[in-house]
Design an enzyme around this catalytic site. Structure first.
Site, PDB file in Angstrom:
ATOM      1  N   ALA A 174      -5.677  -3.957   0.919  1.00 54.52           N
ATOM      2  CA  ALA A 174      -6.207  -5.285   1.243  1.00 54.52           C
ATOM      3  C   ALA A 174      -5.042  -6.215   1.562  1.00 54.52           C
ATOM      4  O   ALA A 174      -4.392  -6.754   0.663  1.00 54.52           O
ATOM      5  CB  ALA A 174      -7.026  -5.829   0.071  1.00 54.52           C
ATOM      6  N   GLU A 175      -4.783  -6.406   2.873  1.00 54.49           N
ATOM      7  CA  GLU A 175      -3.660  -7.245   3.280  1.00 54.49           C
ATOM      8  C   GLU A 175      -3.821  -8.684   2.815  1.00 54.49           C
ATOM      9  O   GLU A 175      -2.831  -9.353   2.473  1.00 54.49           O
ATOM     10  CB  GLU A 175      -3.508  -7.206   4.809  1.00 54.49           C
ATOM     11  CG  GLU A 175      -2.941  -5.911   5.349  1.00 54.49           C
ATOM     12  CD  GLU A 175      -3.936  -4.767   5.323  1.00 54.49           C
ATOM     13  OE1 GLU A 175      -3.503  -3.590   5.310  1.00 54.49           O
ATOM     14  OE2 GLU A 175      -5.167  -5.050   5.322  1.00 54.49           O
ATOM     15  N   HIS A 181      -1.553  -0.094  15.368  1.00 59.59           N
ATOM     16  CA  HIS A 181      -0.341   0.187  14.608  1.00 59.59           C
ATOM     17  C   HIS A 181       0.933  -0.303  15.304  1.00 59.59           C
ATOM     18  O   HIS A 181       1.906  -0.636  14.645  1.00 59.59           O
ATOM     19  CB  HIS A 181      -0.205   1.685  14.332  1.00 59.59           C
ATOM     20  CG  HIS A 181      -1.182   2.216  13.336  1.00 59.59           C
ATOM     21  ND1 HIS A 181      -2.538   2.168  13.539  1.00 59.59           N
ATOM     22  CD2 HIS A 181      -0.989   2.796  12.130  1.00 59.59           C
ATOM     23  CE1 HIS A 181      -3.155   2.712  12.502  1.00 59.59           C
ATOM     24  NE2 HIS A 181      -2.235   3.098  11.633  1.00 59.59           N
ATOM     25  N   GLU A 239       0.833  -1.203   0.000  1.00 62.97           N
ATOM     26  CA  GLU A 239       0.000   0.000   0.000  1.00 62.97           C
ATOM     27  C   GLU A 239       0.871   1.258   0.000  1.00 62.97           C
ATOM     28  O   GLU A 239       1.630   1.486   0.932  1.00 62.97           O
ATOM     29  CB  GLU A 239      -0.918  -0.026   1.220  1.00 62.97           C
ATOM     30  CG  GLU A 239      -1.860  -1.224   1.221  1.00 62.97           C
ATOM     31  CD  GLU A 239      -2.513  -1.461   2.564  1.00 62.97           C
ATOM     32  OE1 GLU A 239      -2.356  -0.607   3.467  1.00 62.97           O
ATOM     33  OE2 GLU A 239      -3.185  -2.501   2.726  1.00 62.97           O
TER      34      GLU A 239
END
Length: 325
Positions: free
Chosen positions: A59-60, A129, A29
């Site tokens: 979209a991982e 995160h 990304e």
């Protein structure tokens, strides 16, 4: 040699392998023109083109799935998960597919995939995160997990990871990205995976750490020295596989151990390391193995982050406890 931050060393490693092997692909990304959220891939798309350094959808699961498909076709994918806390979307592809590739194909196929991702606390990021999730991956046979603590290791370990024929999760602590510089060779070199580094020699206690906790451990060792305690500090560098030979050799010398991690006490690698030492060297221990870790809660919001995270004072306290046992 050049003075580099850890982020510069990582970029240099990526550039080195993109030059060396046309099958190396970097994607994720915003890693293309934008150069990634931390600029780890800055300039690489301009240098190597959009077919080798490219953006993906947010979209991982797709990023990880694409990696597997590319690996089966002879490529060496280096995908980025923008923050490792988002890895849950990709867990089936990582632990369910990549890790089993060699086994389930009877050693006829492998998955030379290096997943890069920032993680770690102390920089006031939003929820999800900063989480330390290395234990989730390290518990899956077939996966390697690498966590550098400094620019020199960061470059050498990343090159080794990309060249490895098995899947590697390469975790980059955000607090270390630009916190200091050190000399890093501009030419290519490798740091062996699965080999720990004795950062500081000592005789009284072994401190085992990885990632940002290596810096905290070194600071603790300096404080302990003022009171006559000589601590040996081991930087694991690779948390799976573990370099138990280096660890046991140190334990046999110092007879006392403190294991340090940023992850919660129930997570990370400390419990596994402690068990391995107990099974292999319990007769050399003169005190219980103690752990320094975060509390067993969800990662704290930024207002409480500094209180929640382990620090060098916590390490000094635990070392003194094992010394005075």
């Amino acid at each position: 040699m050049a003075q580099m931050t850890m982020i510069q060393a990582i970029t240099d490693a990526l550039r080195t392998e993109l030059k060396n092997d046309e099958n190396v692909l970097v994607f994720g990304e915003d890693v293309g023109q934008n150069g990634g959220v931390f600029r780890a891939t800055e300039g690489l798309q301009a240098e190597f083109g959009e077919e080798r350094v490219f953006d993906t959808p947010l979209a991982e699961s797709a990023i990880a799935g694409i990696s597997i498909g590319l690996a089966t076709q002879g490529y060496r994918p280096v995908p980025e998960i923008q923050f490792f806390g988002f890895v849950y979307e990709a867990m089936d592809a990582i632990n369910g597919q990549m890790a089993r590739m060699r086994y389930r194909t009877g050693n006829t196929m492998n998955a030379p995939i290096t997943i890069r991702a920032p993680f770690g606390g102390g920089v006031h990021t939003p929820e999800l995160h900063a989480d330390s999730l290395e234990g989730l991956i390290a518990q899956q046979p077939g996966m390697k997990v690498v966590i550098p603590s400094n620019p020199y290791d960061a470059k050498g370990l990343l090159i080794s990871s990309i060249r490895d024929n098995d899947p590697v999760v390469y975790l980059e602590h955000m607090k270390l990205y630009r916190s200091f510089r050190e000399e890093v060779p501009e030419e290519e070199y490798t740091v062996e995976l699965g080999k720990a580094n004795v950062k500081r020699e000592g005789t009284d206690v072994t401190i085992i750490a990885y990632g940002a906790m290596v810096q905290a451990s070194m600071k603790a060792a300096e404080e302990l020295e003022k009171n006559g305690v000589e601590a040996e500090v081991i930087d694991l560098r690779t948390v799976m596989p573990l370099d138990m030979d280096t660890i046991i050799k140190s334990v046999e010398k110092t007879n006392r151990v403190v294991v340090v991690q940023e992850a919660q006490r129930q997570a990370g690698m400390a419990s596994h390391i402690t068990t391995e030492i107990q099974e292999r060297a319990i007769l050399h221990l003169e005190a219980p193995i103690l752990r320094v870790a975060a509390p067993d809660t969800v990662y704290a919001f930024t207002q409480a982050e500094e209180v929640w995270l382990p620090n060098y004072n916590d390490i000094v306290e635990k070392v003194n406890k094992v010394i005075n046992f």
